[in-house]
Design an enzyme around this catalytic site. Structure first.
Site, PDB file in Angstrom:
ATOM      1  CG  HIS A  45       1.790  42.174  44.185  1.00  0.00           C
ATOM      2  ND1 HIS A  45       2.323  41.122  43.470  1.00  0.00           N
ATOM      3  CD2 HIS A  45       2.053  41.904  45.486  1.00  0.00           C
ATOM      4  CE1 HIS A  45       2.858  40.257  44.309  1.00  0.00           C
ATOM      5  NE2 HIS A  45       2.701  40.702  45.545  1.00  0.00           N
ATOM      6  CG  ASP A  77      -0.961  46.525  34.761  1.00  0.00           C
ATOM      7  OD1 ASP A  77      -1.106  46.081  35.904  1.00  0.00           O
ATOM      8  OD2 ASP A  77      -1.359  45.932  33.732  1.00  0.00           O
TER       9      ASP A  77
HETATM   10  P1  ADQ Z   1      -3.220  41.622  37.497  1.00  0.00           P
HETATM   11  O1  ADQ Z   1      -3.888  42.941  37.503  1.00  0.00           O
HETATM   12  O2  ADQ Z   1      -4.093  40.447  37.600  1.00  0.00           O
HETATM   13  O3  ADQ Z   1      -2.105  41.525  38.634  1.00  0.00           O
HETATM   14  P2  ADQ Z   1      -1.254  40.808  35.364  1.00  0.00           P
HETATM   15  O4  ADQ Z   1       0.096  41.142  35.881  1.00  0.00           O
HETATM   16  O5  ADQ Z   1      -1.381  41.069  33.921  1.00  0.00           O
HETATM   17  O6  ADQ Z   1      -2.411  41.621  36.079  1.00  0.00           O
HETATM   18  O7  ADQ Z   1      -1.524  39.299  35.658  1.00  0.00           O
HETATM   19  C1  ADQ Z   1      -2.621  38.617  35.099  1.00  0.00           C
HETATM   20  C2  ADQ Z   1      -2.374  37.140  35.260  1.00  0.00           C
HETATM   21  O8  ADQ Z   1      -3.574  36.441  34.949  1.00  0.00           O
HETATM   22  C3  ADQ Z   1      -1.310  36.633  34.316  1.00  0.00           C
HETATM   23  O9  ADQ Z   1      -0.405  35.831  35.008  1.00  0.00           O
HETATM   24  C4  ADQ Z   1      -2.070  35.819  33.292  1.00  0.00           C
HETATM   25  O10 ADQ Z   1      -1.429  34.677  32.796  1.00  0.00           O
HETATM   26  C5  ADQ Z   1      -3.270  35.379  34.079  1.00  0.00           C
HETATM   27  N1  ADQ Z   1      -4.331  35.164  33.098  1.00  0.00           N
HETATM   28  C6  ADQ Z   1      -4.645  35.959  32.107  1.00  0.00           C
HETATM   29  N2  ADQ Z   1      -5.608  35.396  31.361  1.00  0.00           N
HETATM   30  C7  ADQ Z   1      -5.896  34.250  31.906  1.00  0.00           C
HETATM   31  C8  ADQ Z   1      -6.810  33.227  31.600  1.00  0.00           C
HETATM   32  N3  ADQ Z   1      -7.606  33.301  30.590  1.00  0.00           N
HETATM   33  N4  ADQ Z   1      -6.851  32.179  32.388  1.00  0.00           N
HETATM   34  C9  ADQ Z   1      -6.024  32.091  33.437  1.00  0.00           C
HETATM   35  N5  ADQ Z   1      -5.143  33.029  33.767  1.00  0.00           N
HETATM   36  C10 ADQ Z   1      -5.081  34.092  33.020  1.00  0.00           C
HETATM   37  C11 ADQ Z   1      -1.591  42.387  39.674  1.00  0.00           C
HETATM   38  C12 ADQ Z   1      -1.167  43.778  39.244  1.00  0.00           C
HETATM   39  C13 ADQ Z   1      -0.155  43.677  38.129  1.00  0.00           C
HETATM   40  C14 ADQ Z   1       1.041  42.840  38.584  1.00  0.00           C
HETATM   41  C15 ADQ Z   1       0.567  41.518  39.184  1.00  0.00           C
HETATM   42  C16 ADQ Z   1       1.733  40.778  39.848  1.00  0.00           C
HETATM   43  O11 ADQ Z   1      -2.288  44.538  38.830  1.00  0.00           O
HETATM   44  O12 ADQ Z   1       0.284  44.959  37.730  1.00  0.00           O
HETATM   45  O13 ADQ Z   1       1.857  42.562  37.465  1.00  0.00           O
HETATM   46  O14 ADQ Z   1      -0.418  41.737  40.174  1.00  0.00           O
HETATM   47  O15 ADQ Z   1       2.380  41.573  40.774  1.00  0.00           O
END
Ligand code: ADQ
Length: 491
Positions: A171, A383
């Site tokens: 991921h 990312d």
């Molecule tokens: P993350 O580094 O966690 O994931 P991201 O892809 O942006 O990064 O996902 C964050 C998730 O957290 C989003 O689904 C978002 O909705 C959720 N989120 C954000 N704020 C929130 C809140 N206040 N309350 C609840 N939920 C919240 C890792 C990798 C990424 C990759 C993902 C999936 O680092 O690059 O995209 O896995 O593979």
């Protein structure tokens, strides 16, 4: 059982977490998110199993397996817990996973702590996961391991005589060769990864890095093919190496965004920012997300383009994460210092340039902010994908939101033609992009957002699961599923 056999998903965390209520009683909470939503139907359909850590030490709650079993009927598939002791959580999870692999794979070599005890714990925990999976696996099952916590699992399964098809999806990004070779256990990790039959990456950038590392460490490997999935012939076996950009369940965001409850919240947000454009940032507290760089860019935008003052407000949510690691705590203080400086420099009666929140929003609040925002500022330094960018597009029902997106986010490969791309290290470039996003014509925003939404609807999380599963059967059709490649010459 279907023709494709059962699906066994293995991830560090189960989609269920043990939580303690204020009275001391334990209960299991179901996880949410696109990955869970997309995998659950396949698990149900194939009578599958999800294996992972339930987030507790089995010595503390010996009845954890009973809790898990009790949930199976409701879930419609089986779950198996892998217990981790507090020491293992420290050395495997906070240690090797989050102080070795995470920083190295995000290009933060100076944040790495190559403690040999961490590697030992990583191997031991991967072995434990393998024992649980090997006990469950039956001929014909497809075993799909997720993410950087489980890179050795495939090799451990092979060591236990498991002959099933094994898939692995990373991921997070895969680093360039010069960084990967700094890892003291580079050979072991590469060799472990080659035990899988299919290795999936988020982008062509990551796959290319992996192939370069493979060629450096295993010059005997022979790479063939082009397109979404290529083949490496190594040790007399074929390992498929593919690109599968993860996505979201668009309906989970677009549906609620249109609901009366969220429409009301959106209207309230707009009245709280009268005549102003809301710029939104939502990031987990992590150095890879580049929050201080983003704040510097915003500060420069306000200074260099004074016409933005009183006309825009930045709402920045920072979601708590890994606070047990000291660097994360220091970063929080740095962010709060910058927020204080920006407020001190620009705040006027009736206008606050930045609204900073450290915490979590519930899903409706998150969706309301996505829909209300005129601009999303998504500027990670690196990312794997970044789902916030895609969630913003899905919830942007007015269709006039502008997305400022880091060229170092995996999402850029798919959204490069319609997002406003920035190099997040280039503070002047970020300031300029903010100005451009805030002054772009409505027609241009609408057209860009419409195309981004169409792309995300086409390549959603269900498409992702299906494409990965097809690749494991060598069934991907390159023409139906062309690969998006990003070249930095675009900005
Ligand atoms: P993350 O580094 O966690 O994931 P991201 O892809 O942006 O990064 O996902 C964050 C998730 O957290 C989003 O689904 C978002 O909705 C959720 N989120 C954000 N704020 C929130 C809140 N206040 N309350 C609840 N939920 C919240 C890792 C990798 C990424 C990759 C993902 C999936 O680092 O690059 O995209 O896995 O593979």
């Amino acid at each position: 059982m279907t023709a494709r056999g059962r699906l066994i998903v293995v991830s560090n965390r189960l989609p269920l977490v043990m939580k303690q209520q204020s009275g001391g009683a334990w209960h299991l909470e179901r996880g949410s998110g696109g990955l869970v939503t997309a995998l659950e139907p396949v698990l149900r359909e194939t009578d599958g199993i999800w294996v992972g850590w339930p987030g507790v030490d089995p010595k503390r709650i010996p009845e954890v397996d009973d809790f898990l079993e009790g949930k199976e009927e409701e879930l419609g598939y089986q779950v198996r817990g892998v217990g981790l002791s507090p020491r293992e959580v420290d050395d495997f999870y906070l240690g090797f996973a989050n102080q070795v692999v995470w920083p190295l794979f995000h290009d933060f070599l100076n944040q790495c702590n190559f403690d040999p005890a961490f590697w030992k714990a990583y191997q031991a925990v991967n072995q434990r996961f393998a024992e649980v999976v090997a006990d469950e696996a039956e001929a014909g099952d497809f075993i799909w391991a997720h993410d950087y916590h489980l890179m050795s699992l495939g090799e451990d399964l092979r060591g236990k005589g498991v002959k099933n098809r094994l898939g692995f999806f990373l991921h997070i990004p895969f680093p360039p060769r010069d960084l990967f070779v700094k890892l003291p256990w580079r050979k072991e990790v590469m060799s472990a990864l080659l035990s899988y039959d299919l290795i999936g990456f988020q982008t062509d950038r990551d796959r290319t890095n992996f192939v370069h590392c493979l060629q450096a460490l295993r010059p005997d490997a022979h790479i063939e093919g082009s397109g979404r999935v290529v083949r490496a012939e190594v040790d007399g076996r074929t390992v498929r190496i593919g690109v599968f950009p993860i996505s979201i369940d668009v309906r989970e965001f677009a549906g609620p965004a249109a609901s009366p409850e969220i429409s009301e919240r959106v209207a309230r947000l707009w009245t709280e920012f009268p005549g102003r454009k809301l710029i939104l940032g939502v990031d987990r507290l992590d150095y890879s997300k580049g929050i201080p760089h983003k704040l510097e860019g915003y500060r420069l935008a306000l200074a260099r383009y004074p016409e933005l003052q009183e006309k825009v407000s930045l709402v920045q949510l920072v979601v708590p994460s890994r606070e047990d690691i000291p660097e994360y705590y220091d970063m929080k203080r740095e962010i709060e210092r910058l927020v204080g400086q920006i407020s001190g420099e620009f705040t006027r009666p009736g206008w606050v340039p930045i609204h900073y929140q450290y915490g979590r929003w519930d899903r409706p609040e998150l969706i309301a902010h996505y829909r209300a925002a005129a601009v999303a500022l998504v500027t990670p330094l690196k990312d794997g994908m970044n789902l916030v960018a895609k969630e913003f597009c899905a919830a942007s029902l007015e269709g006039n939101g502008a997305l400022i997106l880091s060229e170092h986010a995996g999402a850029t490969a798919q959204l490069q033609h319609d997002a406003i791309l920035v190099n997040p290290f280039d503070v002047e470039g970020v300031a300029e992009a903010i100005f451009r996003a805030c002054t772009m014509s409505d027609e241009e925003r609408q057209a860009r957002m419409q195309r981004m939404r169409a792309k995300i609807e086409r390549e959603d999380i269900f498409w992702w699961v299906e494409t990965f599963r097809k690749a494991s059967h060598d069934e991907v059709d390159d023409e139906a599923s062309p690969l998006d490649v990003y070249m930095p010459s675009r900005i």
